[in-house]
Design a protein around this motif. Structure first.
Motif, PDB file in Angstrom:
ATOM      1  N   PRO A 122     -13.885  24.586  -6.766  1.00  0.00           N
ATOM      2  CA  PRO A 122     -14.096  25.953  -7.196  1.00  0.00           C
ATOM      3  C   PRO A 122     -14.792  25.811  -5.991  1.00  0.00           C
ATOM      4  O   PRO A 122     -15.900  26.753  -4.320  1.00  0.00           O
ATOM      5  N   LEU A 123     -16.335  25.006  -5.364  1.00  0.00           N
ATOM      6  CA  LEU A 123     -17.129  24.420  -4.738  1.00  0.00           C
ATOM      7  C   LEU A 123     -16.846  24.326  -3.815  1.00  0.00           C
ATOM      8  O   LEU A 123     -16.257  23.357  -2.741  1.00  0.00           O
ATOM      9  N   ALA A 142      -5.824  20.323  11.061  1.00  0.00           N
ATOM     10  CA  ALA A 142      -6.876  21.402  11.095  1.00  0.00           C
ATOM     11  C   ALA A 142      -6.875  22.710  10.795  1.00  0.00           C
ATOM     12  O   ALA A 142      -7.831  23.703   9.941  1.00  0.00           O
ATOM     13  N   THR A 143      -5.386  23.477  10.143  1.00  0.00           N
ATOM     14  CA  THR A 143      -5.505  24.184   9.240  1.00  0.00           C
ATOM     15  C   THR A 143      -4.889  23.786   7.882  1.00  0.00           C
ATOM     16  O   THR A 143      -4.902  24.686   7.254  1.00  0.00           O
ATOM     17  N   VAL A 149     -12.466  22.676   1.203  1.00  0.00           N
ATOM     18  CA  VAL A 149     -12.945  22.046   2.448  1.00  0.00           C
ATOM     19  C   VAL A 149     -12.448  22.644   3.694  1.00  0.00           C
ATOM     20  O   VAL A 149     -11.880  23.421   4.301  1.00  0.00           O
ATOM     21  N   THR A 150     -14.295  22.657   5.075  1.00  0.00           N
ATOM     22  CA  THR A 150     -13.973  22.783   6.633  1.00  0.00           C
ATOM     23  C   THR A 150     -14.784  22.463   6.977  1.00  0.00           C
ATOM     24  O   THR A 150     -16.383  21.680   6.239  1.00  0.00           O
ATOM     25  N   ALA A 298     -10.488  28.165   3.083  1.00  0.00           N
ATOM     26  CA  ALA A 298      -9.221  27.776   3.808  1.00  0.00           C
ATOM     27  C   ALA A 298      -8.882  28.860   4.629  1.00  0.00           C
ATOM     28  O   ALA A 298      -8.005  28.455   5.061  1.00  0.00           O
ATOM     29  N   SER A 299      -9.487  29.897   5.450  1.00  0.00           N
ATOM     30  CA  SER A 299      -9.427  30.491   6.236  1.00  0.00           C
ATOM     31  C   SER A 299     -10.587  30.024   7.317  1.00  0.00           C
ATOM     32  O   SER A 299     -10.047  30.515   8.591  1.00  0.00           O
TER      33      SER A 299
END
Length: 337
Positions: A122-123, A142-143, A149-150, A298-299
């Motif tokens: 969740p972090l 990339a998606t 994570v991003t 995630a978005s």
């Protein structure tokens, strides 16, 4: 010389447009650790204390400030510096997780690797100063990446560097590379450079280095093989030893092209094609701000922080006797002699 996007990151360029920063409404939910109140708590995990990395961290804080999130106001910042040790990096990541942070910022590919290993799902994790998030488990594209994570990816612009070397070195045939194959970012960029060299019908001469002390002998080995130009990719050994590498290249009258804008003024560095570290960090800070204000990682696609730019060192060019074409000078940030 057009600074074209290398093929492996074309998808990221498209993703960058899709992830353009949108105004955030004050009523949006705030992502918080359970039961928390008061300022957000941000953990920053940094792999090395090099200038480019420090500038990247400054950019992160600037990006957060642009989102209305400022240290000492509504943000508490915990910074941990690993000093180039993977095991220490992992321990410090665990320390930040235990400090109950709302979000982790990982600066450097090894820092991202450690953060993914120790952070609960969740972090949120935002990364920057990273050439190879795919190789350390961030996800396949990339998606399509881990839901928590991003970040920003700055893999070396190997195609542009190779094109530049061909313009500056007539009859270029032998390209040299010093790199640490144990580093996931370095090995990733080395393979990409090898592919680009084959496409241009050139030869890549590689010599491994695992510490700064290895540079003189590895450089001499490249000289013995007839190297005509040296390209530096994202690699912590050559980053930490870049001044020494520049001195070796200058003494040998060998063109050295690199990927870190902060190294463009180092004597012996002829040219740089890369991303500004401040902008890299700033874009990551904007992503972190979006997440703290309620967006899901995630978005948010993994993305480059804009387009790579060109720097030329006129002093090194004069000492090497290499003329700088007018077309390049018009495109470049030119450092004076």
């Amino acid at each position: 010389m057009p600074l074209s996007r290398r093929a492996s990151l074309r998808l990221l360029a498209a993703a960058s447009g899709a992830a353009a920063l949108a105004p955030l409404l004050a009523c949006q939910p705030r992502r918080r650790r359970p039961g928390a109140s008061g300022p957000w708590r941000l953990g920053v995990l940094q792999y090395v204390p090099e200038t480019a990395v420090e500038i990247t961290r400054q950019g992160v804080m600037r990006g957060l400030a642009a989102m209305g999130i400022r240290a000492g106001d509504n943000l508490q910042v915990l910074v941990r510096q690993a000093g180039g040790s993977p095991s220490r990096c992992r321990r410090l990541g665990q320390e930040l997780v235990a400090a109950d942070v709302d979000l982790l910022v990982a600066i450097g590919t090894p820092a991202l690797q450690a953060a993914i290993a120790v952070a609960p799902s969740p972090l949120p994790i935002v990364f920057c100063y990273c050439a190879n998030p795919w190789g350390v488990g961030a996800g396949p594209s990339a998606t399509q990446h881990l839901a928590n994570v991003t970040g920003t990816v700055t893999a070396t612009a190997v195609e542009a560097l190779l094109q530049l070397a061909q313009q500056l070195v007539p009859d270029l045939q032998q390209v040299g590379l010093l790199y640490n194959p144990a580093e996931p970012n370095s090995s990733f960029d080395a393979e990409r450079l090898a592919q680009a060299v084959v496409q241009q019908q050139l030869q890549l001469l590689r010599e491994p280095v695992t510490a700064v002390g290895d540079l003189p002998e590895a450089f001499a080995q490249l000289q013995r093989q007839g190297v005509q130009a040296l390209i530096k990719v994202e690699d912590y050994v050559t980053l930490q030893g870049f001044e020494q590498l520049g001195a070796l290249a200058l003494q040998a009258r060998l063109p050295l092209l690199a990927d870190e804008p902060e190294n463009a003024g180092v004597p012996g560095c002829l040219a740089v094609v890369g991303w500004g570290s401040l902008r890299d960090g700033q874009r990551a800070g904007e992503l972190a701000g979006q997440i703290l204000r309620g967006a899901s990682p995630a978005s948010l696609p993994i993305q480059p922080p804009g387009e790579p730019r060109l720097w030329l060192n006129r002093g090194t060019a004069l000492r090497l006797g290499i003329p700088l074409p007018a077309a390049l000078l018009r495109q470049a940030t030119v450092l004076p002699a």
